[in-house]
Design a protein around this motif. Structure first.
Motif, PDB file in Angstrom:
ATOM      1  N   PHE A  18       0.811  -1.211   0.000  1.00 18.58           N
ATOM      2  CA  PHE A  18       0.000   0.000   0.000  1.00 18.58           C
ATOM      3  C   PHE A  18       0.852   1.272   0.000  1.00 18.58           C
ATOM      4  CE2 PHE A  18      -3.329  -2.947   1.315  1.00 18.58           C
ATOM      5  CZ  PHE A  18      -4.441  -2.433   0.659  1.00 18.58           C
ATOM      6  N   THR A  19       2.000   1.228   0.672  1.00 25.55           N
ATOM      7  CA  THR A  19       2.826   2.436   0.764  1.00 25.55           C
ATOM      8  C   THR A  19       3.340   2.861  -0.603  1.00 25.55           C
ATOM      9  OG1 THR A  19       3.508   1.852   3.017  1.00 25.55           O
ATOM     10  CG2 THR A  19       4.869   3.444   1.828  1.00 25.55           C
ATOM     11  N   ARG A  20       3.949   1.916  -1.338  1.00 26.55           N
ATOM     12  CA  ARG A  20       4.484   2.265  -2.664  1.00 26.55           C
ATOM     13  C   ARG A  20       3.375   2.616  -3.640  1.00 26.55           C
ATOM     14  NH1 ARG A  20       8.184  -2.084  -1.541  1.00 26.55           N
ATOM     15  NH2 ARG A  20       6.872  -3.546  -2.708  1.00 26.55           N
ATOM     16  N   ALA A  21       2.254   1.889  -3.556  1.00 19.30           N
ATOM     17  CA  ALA A  21       1.145   2.182  -4.463  1.00 19.30           C
ATOM     18  C   ALA A  21       0.584   3.578  -4.208  1.00 19.30           C
ATOM     19  CB  ALA A  21       0.049   1.137  -4.298  1.00 19.30           C
ATOM     20  N   ALA A  22       0.452   3.956  -2.939  1.00 19.33           N
ATOM     21  CA  ALA A  22      -0.072   5.286  -2.606  1.00 19.33           C
ATOM     22  C   ALA A  22       0.862   6.380  -3.107  1.00 19.33           C
ATOM     23  CB  ALA A  22      -0.267   5.398  -1.093  1.00 19.33           C
ATOM     24  N   SER A  28      -2.930   9.345  -0.153  1.00 18.75           N
ATOM     25  CA  SER A  28      -2.469   8.829   1.130  1.00 18.75           C
ATOM     26  C   SER A  28      -2.727   7.328   1.217  1.00 18.75           C
ATOM     27  CB  SER A  28      -3.181   9.538   2.282  1.00 18.75           C
ATOM     28  OG  SER A  28      -4.558   9.199   2.305  1.00 18.75           O
ATOM     29  N   GLN A  29      -1.953   6.671   2.056  1.00 18.40           N
ATOM     30  CA  GLN A  29      -2.115   5.237   2.222  1.00 18.40           C
ATOM     31  C   GLN A  29      -3.490   4.868   2.794  1.00 18.40           C
ATOM     32  OE1 GLN A  29       1.160   3.235   4.148  1.00 18.40           O
ATOM     33  NE2 GLN A  29      -0.121   1.517   4.787  1.00 18.40           N
ATOM     34  N   PRO A  30      -3.991   5.587   3.839  1.00 22.91           N
ATOM     35  CA  PRO A  30      -5.330   5.261   4.346  1.00 22.91           C
ATOM     36  C   PRO A  30      -6.415   5.396   3.283  1.00 22.91           C
ATOM     37  CG  PRO A  30      -4.135   6.588   5.946  1.00 22.91           C
ATOM     38  CD  PRO A  30      -3.319   6.600   4.696  1.00 22.91           C
ATOM     39  N   THR A  31      -6.290   6.432   2.437  1.00 20.61           N
ATOM     40  CA  THR A  31      -7.288   6.627   1.377  1.00 20.61           C
ATOM     41  C   THR A  31      -7.277   5.443   0.414  1.00 20.61           C
ATOM     42  OG1 THR A  31      -7.124   9.028   1.500  1.00 20.61           O
ATOM     43  CG2 THR A  31      -7.972   8.101  -0.556  1.00 20.61           C
ATOM     44  N   LEU A  32      -6.077   4.999   0.047  1.00 21.99           N
ATOM     45  CA  LEU A  32      -5.982   3.868  -0.865  1.00 21.99           C
ATOM     46  C   LEU A  32      -6.582   2.614  -0.228  1.00 21.99           C
ATOM     47  CD1 LEU A  32      -5.005   2.541  -3.461  1.00 21.99           C
ATOM     48  CD2 LEU A  32      -2.757   2.243  -2.386  1.00 21.99           C
ATOM     49  N   SER A  33      -6.282   2.387   1.039  1.00 21.79           N
ATOM     50  CA  SER A  33      -6.805   1.212   1.731  1.00 21.79           C
ATOM     51  C   SER A  33      -8.326   1.217   1.751  1.00 21.79           C
ATOM     52  CB  SER A  33      -6.252   1.162   3.151  1.00 21.79           C
ATOM     53  OG  SER A  33      -6.736   0.022   3.840  1.00 21.79           O
ATOM     54  N   VAL A  34      -8.899   2.382   2.027  1.00 24.62           N
ATOM     55  CA  VAL A  34     -10.366   2.502   2.057  1.00 24.62           C
ATOM     56  C   VAL A  34     -10.961   2.238   0.684  1.00 24.62           C
ATOM     57  CG1 VAL A  34     -12.266   4.143   2.352  1.00 24.62           C
ATOM     58  CG2 VAL A  34     -10.435   4.039   4.050  1.00 24.62           C
ATOM     59  N   GLN A  35     -10.329   2.775  -0.367  1.00 28.85           N
ATOM     60  CA  GLN A  35     -10.848   2.617  -1.719  1.00 28.85           C
ATOM     61  C   GLN A  35     -10.761   1.161  -2.190  1.00 28.85           C
ATOM     62  OE1 GLN A  35     -12.429   4.866  -3.558  1.00 28.85           O
ATOM     63  NE2 GLN A  35     -12.246   6.363  -1.895  1.00 28.85           N
ATOM     64  N   ILE A  36      -9.685   0.464  -1.818  1.00 23.59           N
ATOM     65  CA  ILE A  36      -9.559  -0.948  -2.198  1.00 23.59           C
ATOM     66  C   ILE A  36     -10.616  -1.786  -1.484  1.00 23.59           C
ATOM     67  CG2 ILE A  36      -8.078  -2.989  -2.065  1.00 23.59           C
ATOM     68  CD1 ILE A  36      -7.285  -1.090  -4.287  1.00 23.59           C
ATOM     69  N   ARG A  37     -10.864  -1.495  -0.202  1.00 20.13           N
ATOM     70  CA  ARG A  37     -11.912  -2.200   0.520  1.00 20.13           C
ATOM     71  C   ARG A  37     -13.274  -1.955  -0.128  1.00 20.13           C
ATOM     72  NH1 ARG A  37     -10.275  -6.509   3.320  1.00 20.13           N
ATOM     73  NH2 ARG A  37      -8.801  -6.005   4.998  1.00 20.13           N
ATOM     74  N   ALA A  38     -13.519  -0.718  -0.514  1.00 29.24           N
ATOM     75  CA  ALA A  38     -14.794  -0.400  -1.165  1.00 29.24           C
ATOM     76  C   ALA A  38     -14.928  -1.136  -2.489  1.00 29.24           C
ATOM     77  CB  ALA A  38     -14.884   1.114  -1.395  1.00 29.24           C
ATOM     78  N   LEU A  39     -13.829  -1.247  -3.235  1.00 29.02           N
ATOM     79  CA  LEU A  39     -13.852  -1.965  -4.500  1.00 29.02           C
ATOM     80  C   LEU A  39     -14.142  -3.446  -4.268  1.00 29.02           C
ATOM     81  CD1 LEU A  39     -13.337  -2.167  -7.558  1.00 29.02           C
ATOM     82  CD2 LEU A  39     -10.885  -2.363  -7.048  1.00 29.02           C
ATOM     83  N   GLU A  40     -13.522  -4.020  -3.251  1.00 29.79           N
ATOM     84  CA  GLU A  40     -13.751  -5.430  -2.958  1.00 29.79           C
ATOM     85  C   GLU A  40     -15.211  -5.692  -2.567  1.00 29.79           C
ATOM     86  OE1 GLU A  40      -9.372  -6.999  -1.480  1.00 29.79           O
ATOM     87  OE2 GLU A  40     -10.591  -5.823  -0.084  1.00 29.79           O
ATOM     88  N   ARG A  41     -15.813  -4.736  -1.858  1.00 30.63           N
ATOM     89  CA  ARG A  41     -17.239  -4.894  -1.536  1.00 30.63           C
ATOM     90  C   ARG A  41     -18.084  -4.824  -2.800  1.00 30.63           C
ATOM     91  NH1 ARG A  41     -15.787  -1.577   2.911  1.00 30.63           N
ATOM     92  NH2 ARG A  41     -16.571   0.278   1.844  1.00 30.63           N
ATOM     93  N   LEU A  42     -17.686  -3.967  -3.733  1.00 26.09           N
ATOM     94  CA  LEU A  42     -18.452  -3.825  -4.979  1.00 26.09           C
ATOM     95  C   LEU A  42     -18.413  -5.112  -5.804  1.00 26.09           C
ATOM     96  CD1 LEU A  42     -17.542  -0.228  -6.200  1.00 26.09           C
ATOM     97  CD2 LEU A  42     -19.826  -1.071  -5.701  1.00 26.09           C
ATOM     98  N   VAL A  43     -17.249  -5.739  -5.890  1.00 27.18           N
ATOM     99  CA  VAL A  43     -17.132  -6.946  -6.720  1.00 27.18           C
ATOM    100  C   VAL A  43     -17.518  -8.209  -5.947  1.00 27.18           C
ATOM    101  CG1 VAL A  43     -15.358  -5.893  -8.157  1.00 27.18           C
ATOM    102  CG2 VAL A  43     -14.681  -7.281  -6.194  1.00 27.18           C
TER     103      VAL A  43
END
Length: 329
Positions: A18-22, A28-43
């Motif tokens: 997450f750090t390198r991807a952010a 920010s890393q927290p924002t990326l983590s939240v967005q990935i979780r939201a994507l996983e809920r969507l799929v």
């Protein structure tokens, strides 16, 4: 689901944590983590397995990423195609490494059917030119890299290879090895290898070539200005990597030492900003310039002289796409 979710997933998969991807996405890393979780809920599936030191793509993630990359490429191509179809209001800005031909010749060498839009060119090293491309200050970059020192493309940038040529050796005409009928990399273990301090890629290439093909560490001698290189080769009795088409000035000679190493000339574009067709028009011009220069060069008629793709008119059918220094001229 939005395109940004797809970009987040691809960046995380390619970065591995997450750090390198952010950092790559400039969020920010927290924002990326939240967005990935939201994507996983969507799929409805976990796309990444969270590990202590990073992430691992799950089976569901592999399936998702395959389609995500296709969707992102299609979206970028759609934007580029629309921009290419709009009436031309500004010239195409092209940056080109220091090639044997002048950068302004790129416009003159365009196929007649591709001259609807004006072209502005500047001479710029490949690394610096890539930064200008990403900043939107160039539309197309004519760059170079080498098989042992490949250029890592930033996300969203495509390259289309237009020509290749073997890497040769330059040395002074009075060098003790200059009159040998045949030279190989093994003959050069004890030589002074000249590198330009202004071109760090030449240092990397020299080290890579000597290690990969000669199994030795080169003794490098820094040269502080490009104009001093011919003099330094003669006075220091040194050697330097070059291309077959380098100008033989100041008592220099060039030799084919049988290296499989190649310089690759390519055009690069940001998918979301420049269409593939526009990049290939410039690529076709560069391929014609390279072919013409090769045909006029004595080295071009040598048994293992430089090679290029067949002349395109235009290039679209001949260019090779890649996802994904200026050391020599």
């Amino acid at each position: 689901m939005e395109l940004r979710h797809l970009r987040y997933a691809v960046a995380l998969a390619e970065s591995g944590n997450f750090t390198r991807a952010a950092e790559r996405l400039h969020i920010s890393q927290p924002t990326l983590s939240v967005q990935i979780r939201a994507l996983e809920r969507l799929v409805g599936a976990e796309l990444f397995e969270r590990l202590p030191n990073g992430v691992r793509v799950t089976t569901a993630g592999e399936v998702f990423l395959t389609h995500a990359r296709v969707a992102l490429a299609a979206a970028d191509d759609a934007v580029g195609a629309v921009r290419a179809a709009m009436p031309a209001t500004a010239p195409v800005r092209v940056g080109c490494f220091r090639a044997p031909w002048s950068s302004w010749a790129i416009a003159d060498a365009l196929h007649p059917d591709d001259r609807q839009q004006a072209v502005e060119t500047i001479t710029v090293g490949t690394t610096e030119g890539m930064a200008l491309l990403l900043d939107g200050k160039l539309d197309v970059l004519v760059g170079q890299d080498f098989t042992s020192v490949p250029l890592q493309l930033p996300e969203g940038v495509d390259r289309h290879e237009v020509a290749t040529e073997h890497v040769w050796l330059a040395l002074g005409g009075r060098h003790r090895l200059a009159r040998r009928p045949r030279l190989t990399i093994a003959d050069l273990v004890d030589e002074n290898w000249l590198v330009l301090t202004s071109q760090p890629d030449l240092h990397e290439l020299t080290v890579a070539v000597c290690r990969n093909y000669g199994r030795f560490e080169p003794r490098q001698v820094p040269v502080h200005a490009g104009d001093e290189l011919p003099t330094a080769l003669v006075e220091l009795r040194g050697v330097c990597l070059c291309t077959p088409m380098v100008r033989r000035v100041g008592g220099l000679t060039t030799r084919d030492i049988g290296l499989p190493e190649q310089r690759r000339i390519f055009v690069a574009r940001v998918r979301a900003k420049t269409s593939r067709e526009q990049a290939l028009r410039i690529g076709g011009s560069v391929a014609r310039l390279h072919a013409d220069h090769t045909a006029r060069s004595p080295a071009g008629r040598a048994r293992r002289g430089p090679t290029t793709i067949e002349r395109p008119a235009p290039l679209a059918a001949a260019a090779r796409d890649h996802d994904g220094t200026e050391p020599m001229r």
